[in-house]
Design an enzyme around this catalytic site. Structure first.
Site, mmCIF file in Angstrom:
data_model
loop_
_atom_site.group_PDB
_atom_site.id
_atom_site.type_symbol
_atom_site.label_atom_id
_atom_site.label_comp_id
_atom_site.label_asym_id
_atom_site.label_seq_id
_atom_site.Cartn_x
_atom_site.Cartn_y
_atom_site.Cartn_z
ATOM 1 N N THR A 41 0.750 -1.395 -0.117
ATOM 2 C CA THR A 41 0.005 0.021 -0.102
ATOM 3 C C THR A 41 0.812 1.274 0.065
ATOM 4 O OG1 THR A 41 0.024 -0.183 2.565
ATOM 5 C CG2 THR A 41 -1.783 -0.987 1.059
ATOM 6 N N GLU A 164 18.428 3.897 -0.822
ATOM 7 C CA GLU A 164 17.827 2.585 -1.428
ATOM 8 C C GLU A 164 17.265 2.683 -2.825
ATOM 9 O OE1 GLU A 164 15.958 -0.243 1.143
ATOM 10 O OE2 GLU A 164 16.537 0.817 2.944
ATOM 11 N N ASP A 176 9.475 0.786 5.102
ATOM 12 C CA ASP A 176 10.419 -0.097 5.907
ATOM 13 C C ASP A 176 11.352 1.139 6.802
ATOM 14 O OD1 ASP A 176 9.638 -2.121 4.251
ATOM 15 O OD2 ASP A 176 11.550 -1.967 3.010
#
Ligand code: GLA
Length: 390
Positions: A41, A164, A176
């Site tokens: 999501t 990232e 995360d």
């Protein structure tokens, strides 16, 4: 065994001293995460509900004055990296070192003197438990504190996510890194990824006689990153066809009907979008249950429904993960689902506190019948977010 913060700091500092012949200026830690509900999501502007793991990555760090970034990892001995901060560029260095290097790259102008970094951690890698966010967030926090940079939690999350996305090239959303930075002990983080609104939802399952059991199945699939990219693209396509910027704006599956245009493509987009829309609703349902006085066992079926949606609509589960979920449910789990990006990794199950060993044994037996080694399991206690240890 998970070391306490003092032990973890001492071990990282000792490893730093042994490797570099000097003491670090400090040690910082950031946790991995498991998402209770709200999978895929985040890049659709939707809701997530992660908890931080007790497992962390620790970064022992000292400043330099020669402009070099020197990186070592207790988990990758002999795989050190040394590069001038001005020479950092996306993809170089690669491997584990790409994450800390990406953080320093994102802050390069503020780190002209360079840094020496040793990382040490116990977040299971490749298990869908965000070991990479733990790594980048621990280093981002260290750089912020050591160089006294004016970065709040949201700015740190952004630095770690850029490391990232832009440096390592992993197309993650913001789940995360947000979990690693913002989670607090004893709570799940209810985050609206569209506007950043957040609430710490108390999560004391032990008080209700329950436990959250994580089972790392030990499977990772080569196409995990490609599959993740495909799903992101499909969600964007679905949103475009529906005339919305983000699938989050759709709050009723009936509004997805225009996607079913009779083509195979349309059917695929309908499934992807249906997962996202129903998953957002599941997050809200779980949060409402946890906020009220309802029995938290009621979230079990919602977790299982989340798994079915990931398996059937989003199509990112794999047979061994499904076996794990089925075996856990058959052994009495109230609910179970795959977690993380998909195509392997871990399963989360809601179980009676006294039943964690039985569920693990039942899954182990089913895995043995499939010639697969036992899962690595642990019970999650919602733990603290990124912090300075020493
Ligand atoms: C990975 C990504 C996250 C999120 C999850 C799925 O963990 O890094 O941003 O998209 O998958 O919920």
């Amino acid at each position: 065994m998970i070391p306490d913060d003092a032990d973890a700091a001492r071990t990282a500092a000792e490893a730093f001293a042994q490797r570099f012949g000097q003491q670090p200026e400090g040690v910082w830690a950031a946790p991995g995460r498991v998402n209770v509900i709200g999978e895929h999501t985040d890049y659709n502007g939707g809701f997530v509900l992660p908890v931080a793991l007790p497992h962390t990555t620790r970064a022992a760090v000292a400043r330099r004055d020669d402009g070099l970034l020197v990186l070592a990892s207790a988990q990758h001995p002999g795989d050190d990296a040394e590069v001038a901060v001005v020479d950092l560029e996306p993809g170089r260095p690669g491997g584990w070192a790409g994450y800390p290097a990406g953080v320093v790259h994102a802050l390069a102008e503020q780190v002209p003197g360079g840094l020496t970094v040793l990382v040490d951690g116990n977040v299971p890698a490749g298990a869908g438990l965000s070991s990479s966010a733990a790594l980048s967030c621990s280093v981002a926090l260290a750089v912020r504190d050591l160089l006294d940079l004016d970065l709040d939690g949201d700015a740190l999350i952004d630095v770690a996510r850029r490391a990232e996305n832009d440096f390592v090239g992993a197309p993650t959303g913001v789940l995360d890194q947000s979990a690693s930075v913002l989670c607090t002990a004893g709570h799940a983080l209810f985050l609206d990824t569209r506007d950043g609104a957040r609430e710490q939802v108390p999560l004391d399952l032990a008080a209700a006689g329950l436990a959250l059991l994580v089972m790392d199945t030990g499977t990772t699939h080569d196409h995990a990153e490609g599959g993740y990219r495909d799903r992101r693209r499909e969600c964007e396509q679905a949103a475009r066809r529906l005339g919305v910027e983000l699938l989050r704006e759709v709050d009723d599956v009936a509004a997805l009907a225009p996607l079913a245009d009779g083509t195979e493509d349309g059917e695929v987009l309908l499934r992807r979008a249906r997962h996202v829309v129903t998953e957002d609703a599941r997050v809200l349902e779980v949060v409402a249950t946890l906020r009220g006085d309802a029995d938290p066992r009621a979230i079990g079926p919602v977790l299982t429904a989340g798994h079915e949606s990931l398996r059937d609509d989003f199509q990112i589960s794999v047979p061994l993960i499904d076996v794990c979920v089925e075996a856990a449910l058959a052994a009495g789990a109230h609910g179970a689902r795959m977690v993380g990006g998909g195509f392997g990794g871990s399963v989360l199950a809601l179980v009676e506190a006294g039943a964690a060993d039985d569920v693990t044994a039942a899954v182990t037996e089913r895995f043995a019948a499939e010639q697969h080694p036992a899962p690595r399991t642990f019970v999650v206690v919602p733990s603290a977010g990124a912090r300075r240890l020493a």
